[in-house]
Enzyme design. Structure first.
Site, PDB file in Angstrom:
ATOM      1  N   SER A   1      40.868  62.636  83.830  1.00 41.63           N
ATOM      2  CA  SER A   1      39.691  63.283  83.630  1.00 41.63           C
ATOM      3  C   SER A   1      39.765  64.745  84.001  1.00 41.63           C
ATOM      4  O   SER A   1      41.032  65.427  84.072  1.00 41.63           O
ATOM      5  CB  SER A   1      38.653  62.326  84.065  1.00 41.63           C
ATOM      6  OG  SER A   1      37.565  62.538  83.003  1.00 41.63           O
TER       7      SER A   1
ATOM      8  N   ASP B   1      39.631  57.849  73.163  1.00 39.46           N
ATOM      9  CA  ASP B   1      39.112  58.546  74.192  1.00 39.46           C
ATOM     10  C   ASP B   1      38.653  59.876  73.519  1.00 39.46           C
ATOM     11  O   ASP B   1      39.506  60.610  73.250  1.00 39.46           O
ATOM     12  CB  ASP B   1      39.746  58.760  75.454  1.00 39.46           C
ATOM     13  CG  ASP B   1      39.391  59.904  76.268  1.00 39.46           C
ATOM     14  OD1 ASP B   1      38.042  59.982  76.334  1.00 39.46           O
ATOM     15  OD2 ASP B   1      40.031  60.345  77.179  1.00 39.46           O
TER      16      ASP B   1
ATOM     17  N   HIS C   1      39.741  56.114  77.911  1.00 42.29           N
ATOM     18  CA  HIS C   1      39.721  57.260  78.844  1.00 42.29           C
ATOM     19  C   HIS C   1      40.440  56.735  80.007  1.00 42.29           C
ATOM     20  O   HIS C   1      40.258  55.697  80.666  1.00 42.29           O
ATOM     21  CB  HIS C   1      38.292  57.634  79.315  1.00 42.29           C
ATOM     22  CG  HIS C   1      38.143  58.976  79.861  1.00 42.29           C
ATOM     23  ND1 HIS C   1      38.467  60.026  79.245  1.00 42.29           N
ATOM     24  CD2 HIS C   1      37.405  59.246  80.999  1.00 42.29           C
ATOM     25  CE1 HIS C   1      38.089  61.074  80.187  1.00 42.29           C
ATOM     26  NE2 HIS C   1      37.617  60.547  81.333  1.00 42.29           N
TER      27      HIS C   1
END
Ligand code: NAG
Ligand code: NAG
Ligand code: NAG
Ligand code: NAG
Ligand code: NAG
Length: 504
Positions: free
Chosen positions: A182, A444, A469
């Protein structure tokens, strides 16, 4: 500032926050934890084990100003279980902390720990400045957040590497490899880009490299991912959102919405405030999006799957689409431990303005939102009436939140300059990196801001079909998708190859 007519934008912010986060783990801030790797019942790990230590590093406050001698204590974790200090050339793995508290959990599990075991790596995790216990200033006042930037965080990592090299008497033979998912996935790539003499390579997972104010692609991917279950699921969500609009038009409908969606405050009272209504729509949409972003696919945090919510959305025996949507909403609230759906804009803003380290929003919401207003944007908007999630939360709603939380300086012009600056500084989707592997999952929504294809052999990518994700970062499981298993094997080979090569 709340009673200006633009106030409608404010409400949305709070609810949105849970949604526009970039973390690998879903996090919340209204009455909830907000951490990169909050323990959940799915994790077996209970605390520090013998080989993991928590330590503190004297870090410089302002890397841009040598005249400022101020320092603060930055938290880090070490796991030396796999490292043979007398072998001379063992690698060093660095897990980069992100926009929430860094916990010891990652020091004992996750795919990177298996790579560390294989390559005999010394493992570190450095908590990001301004998150968790790494608190450089006495509070989170906006003037202190001046020191909260990705560039300062990268410099922290560089100074940390220098200091650890010294402390452990490491040499140029001990290659450092960065990991992150991320926002820290972006940091991992940027660390290699900016400090190639310190960091040999990186695995950048689900990292949004392109700063963008209006991240409308987010909900487009959500819709695409739901559409893979069935077009009917998408159609029914669209109908449900339209039915909410209809119910809002009269008092009986409003009361029924308050009850169906378990709203903390009756929507009858908010009806004249467009920011509250924006916020309500955004809350409902982001509860749905969260299911997609963190879809079961091997994220141990996700208890709800796309299949599950689409089964509810298309089940006519539950009633009209808006009733089914309310069921999904309840399911998400149960998962998150929320008693009622909080959406009132001015309440949220007031909480977000709290600058105390003891405030609920200090678990990351105030800091990360600042970073979006000052560096990245990333606002997950929906602003077209024919789009599935409607037109109730356009980009202005989010910019209003920047203004209302951090002050007049944080306006749309600032945001444009900020995003331009970030992309110019790091190279957006054209980062000049070598030895960095970019990994994304097709489900994602964040993959739309990342590097997913590359013709450049020096900039390899893995785009995993059907995963959400950060899926590749989690602890491997027997029933992982074959394509996920293959991705982890490819990452492992990549690490082996760059460790063999001296080339920087
Ligand atoms: C550590 O490395 C040294 C030097 O290469 C070697 O002699 C020793 O056997 C290694 N120890 C372990 C436990 O692998
Ligand atoms: C549809 O909902 C009804 C009522 O809640 C439930 O009994 C039934 O099992 C559901 N059907 C499916 C296919 O999920
Ligand atoms: C927020 O709005 C509600 C309803 O519009 C109002 O009653 C309340 O006083 C407001 N709160 C603040 C802190 O402004
Ligand atoms: C900020 O949060 C703290 C901790 O929850 C609380 O004690 C304090 O009253 C809040 N400050 C304001 C101004 O709301
Ligand atoms: C991705 O997986 C789906 C089914 O899981 C399949 O239908 C599709 O063709 C795959 N796409 C690619 C590009 O491999």
């Amino acid at each position: 500032m709340i009673n200006r007519n633009t106030s409608a934008v404010l409400v949305l912010l709070v609810i949105l926050f849970a949604n526009y986060q970039v973390q690998c783990t879903r996090k919340f801030w209204r009455g909830k934890q907000f951490s990169t790797d909050s323990p959940s019942r799915h994790w077996s790990f209970q605390g520090l084990s013998d080989n993991v230590q928590t330590l503190w590093f004297d870090q410089i406050l302002d890397h841009n100003d040598p005249t400022n001698p101020a320092t603060w204590k930055q938290r880090y974790y070490v796991n030396d279980r796999f490292f043979n200090s007398s072998s001379g050339n063992g690698p060093v793995f660095l897990m980069i902390g992100g926009e929430g508290e860094a916990t010891a959990r990652w020091m004992n599990e996750g795919a990177w720990i298996h790579y560390a075991e294989q390559y005999g790596a010394l493992c570190f995790q450095l908590e990001h400045r301004f998150y968790g216990k790494s608190q450089p200033t006495k509070n989170l006042a906006t003037e202190n957040l001046l020191y909260l930037t990705s560039e300062q965080a990268l410099a922290d990592l560089a100074y940390f590497i220098e200091a650890i090299n010294n402390k452990y008497k490491l040499t140029e033979q001990n290659f450092w490899i960065a990991f992150g998912g991320s926002y820290p996935g972006s940091l991992a790539a940027w660390l290699r880009e900016k400090y190639p003499h310190l960091i040999h390579g990186a695995i950048s997972s689900s990292g949004p490299l392109l700063a963008k104010i209006d991240f409308k692609e987010y909900f487009q991917v959500v819709v695409d991912s739901l559409g893979q279950y069935s077009e009917q699921c998408v159609t029914d969500i669209h109908s449900a959102m339209s039915q909410i609009e209809t119910l809002l038009k009269h008092m009986i409908g409003q009361r029924s919405l308050t009850e169906k969606f378990k709203l903390c405050d009756p929507v009858e009272k908010s009806i004249s405030n467009p920011l509250d209504i924006a916020s309500l729509f955004e809350a409902v949409a982001s509860n749905f999006a969260g299911v997609v972003q963190y879809n079961k696919d091997n994220s141990p945090h996700a208890k709800i799957t796309i299949d599950q919510v689409c089964e509810i959305m298309t089940n006519q025996s539950i009633g009209v689409p808006v009733n089914r949507l309310a069921e999904v909403n309840k399911l998400v609230m149960i998962q998150d431990g929320e008693k009622c759906l909080d959406y009132v804009y001015n309440k949220t803003i007031k909480q977000m303005q709290n600058t105390s380290w003891d405030a609920e929003v200090a678990s990351g919401a105030r800091q990360w939102t600042y970073q979006t207003c000052n560096e990245f944007g990333f606002y997950q908007t929906s602003d077209e009436s024919d789009s599935v999630f409607g037109n109730r939360f356009p980009v202005d709603f989010f910019i209003q939140q920047c203004l209302d939380i951090y002050g007049e300086k944080f306006n749309s012009e600032t945001l444009k300059r900020a995003v331009y600056r970030t992309n110019t500084n790091y190279g957006a989707l054209n980062p000049p990196t070598t030895n960095v592997l970019y990994v994304h999952g097709s489900i994602d929504p964040w993959h739309r801001l990342g590097l997913i294809y590359s013709n450049d052999l020096k900039r390899p990518t893995i785009f995993i079909n059907g995963t959400a994700h950060c899926a590749n970062m989690y602890e491997p499981k027997d029933d992982d998708f074959p394509q996920l298993k293959a991705a982890r094997a490819e990452i492992n080979d990549f690490i082996g190859n760059i460790l063999k090569s001296d080339s920087n």
